[in-house]
Design a protein around this motif. Structure first.
Motif, PDB file in Angstrom:
ATOM      1  N   SER A   1       0.812  -1.117   0.009  1.00 26.19           N
ATOM      2  CA  SER A   1      -0.205   0.148  -0.102  1.00 26.19           C
ATOM      3  C   SER A   1       0.945   1.194  -0.052  1.00 26.19           C
ATOM      4  O   SER A   1       0.334   2.245  -0.095  1.00 26.19           O
ATOM      5  CB  SER A   1      -0.791  -0.246   1.289  1.00 26.19           C
TER       6      SER A   1
ATOM      7  N   VAL B   1      -5.597   2.119  -2.014  1.00 31.45           N
ATOM      8  CA  VAL B   1      -5.031   0.859  -1.193  1.00 31.45           C
ATOM      9  C   VAL B   1      -6.342  -0.258  -0.858  1.00 31.45           C
ATOM     10  O   VAL B   1      -5.827  -1.468  -0.945  1.00 31.45           O
ATOM     11  CB  VAL B   1      -4.648   1.681   0.169  1.00 31.45           C
TER      12      VAL B   1
ATOM     13  N   GLU C   1       3.641  -4.755   6.392  1.00 27.84           N
ATOM     14  CA  GLU C   1       2.833  -3.675   6.076  1.00 27.84           C
ATOM     15  C   GLU C   1       2.852  -2.599   7.217  1.00 27.84           C
ATOM     16  O   GLU C   1       3.015  -3.172   8.603  1.00 27.84           O
ATOM     17  CB  GLU C   1       1.322  -3.957   5.812  1.00 27.84           C
TER      18      GLU C   1
ATOM     19  N   GLN D   1      -5.641  -2.225   7.661  1.00 31.78           N
ATOM     20  CA  GLN D   1      -5.940  -2.842   6.494  1.00 31.78           C
ATOM     21  C   GLN D   1      -5.436  -4.217   6.773  1.00 31.78           C
ATOM     22  O   GLN D   1      -6.090  -5.326   6.312  1.00 31.78           O
ATOM     23  CB  GLN D   1      -5.341  -2.039   5.378  1.00 31.78           C
TER      24      GLN D   1
END
Length: 252
Positions: free
Chosen positions: A179, A187, A208, A213
């Motif tokens: 992302s 994203v 990440e 997310q």
């Protein structure tokens, strides 16, 4: 009638395709970045590694993909000792790495980048079937197949990078900050694509900074802080943990 699309990876016995790291130390010259890291990814799982900048997340994926050799510890995938396996041999084992910032060949077209992903002798005979499958997953890539990769948006480049990795028919996909640098709407689209890839039965290890997310798409996650595993658990458990919420999710 269109040709049947080959699965993105060959089914293997569940016990034979796990990734396991034990006590891994690694770094760059005199700079140590990982300190005794241990984790495992079982076949068909999606596992996240989250943490702040400088935690060692990218280094971890580089160790798994053979770009950096650990100074101590063990790594095994499908019974293979990754500490002694050269990086160029890993795609044949079923390990594909989508690096941070995508690393496409900007002056090649989308389709030419996909051909690079199918460069190995084992992958070449499956190019057409896998390319068509990638185009089914990412319709935008089919529409832009003759476009130079460097002229596309960041989100489109990320799709192309993931598609290129899928061309080798991997059994585990390593995603490094997918992302990064993308608009919020893009994203969401990228993580929706990760969900679709998971539906193919592909094993995924994703690092990440976007903790909220990634916890929505993985089964389990590890929290990496200053090169050490600070916490681990099921994604729902970590999302509900007060300390994780304070540090990474903006909660109280």
């Amino acid at each position: 009638m269109s040709a049947a699309v080959e699965p993105l990876h060959r089914p293997r016995p569940a016990s034979s395709a796990s990734l396991e790291l034990n006590g891994v130390h690694a770094g760059y010259g005199d700079f140590a970045a990982l300190f005794g890291v241990g984790l495992h990814v079982d076949p068909g799982e999606a596992v996240g590694v989250v943490g702040p900048n400088g935690a060692g997340k990218t280094t971890l994926l580089r160790v798994i993909s053979g770009l950096i050799r650990p100074t101590a510890g063990s790594l095994r995938f499908d019974g293979h000792d990754l500490t002694t396996t050269p990086a160029h041999a890993l795609p044949a084992l079923g390990i594909a790495h989508v690096p941070e910032n995508r690393r496409l060949f900007p002056h090649l077209t989308v389709e030419e980048n996909l051909k690079v992903g199918a460069f190995s002798p084992a992958a070449r005979p499956h190019f057409i079937a896998r390319r068509d499958h990638v185009y089914e997953l990412f319709p935008k890539m089919k529409a832009r197949r003759h476009q130079l990769a460097g002229t596309m948006s960041g989100g489109e480049q990320q799709m192309c990078a993931i598609g290129r990795a899928l061309m080798c028919g991997p059994r585990i996909l390593l995603l490094d900050e997918p992302s990064a640098g993308l608009a919020p709407l893009v994203v969401q689209q990228v993580f929706d694509l990760v969900r679709r890839i998971r539906q193919e039965g592909l094993t995924v290890l994703i690092v990440e900074q976007n903790v909220a997310q990634v916890l929505r798409v993985v089964d389990r996650a590890y929290v990496l802080e200053t090169g050490r595993v600070a916490a681990e658990g099921r994604s729902a458990e970590l999302a509900a943990d007060p300390a994780i919420r304070r540090s990474y999710l903006g909660g109280h």
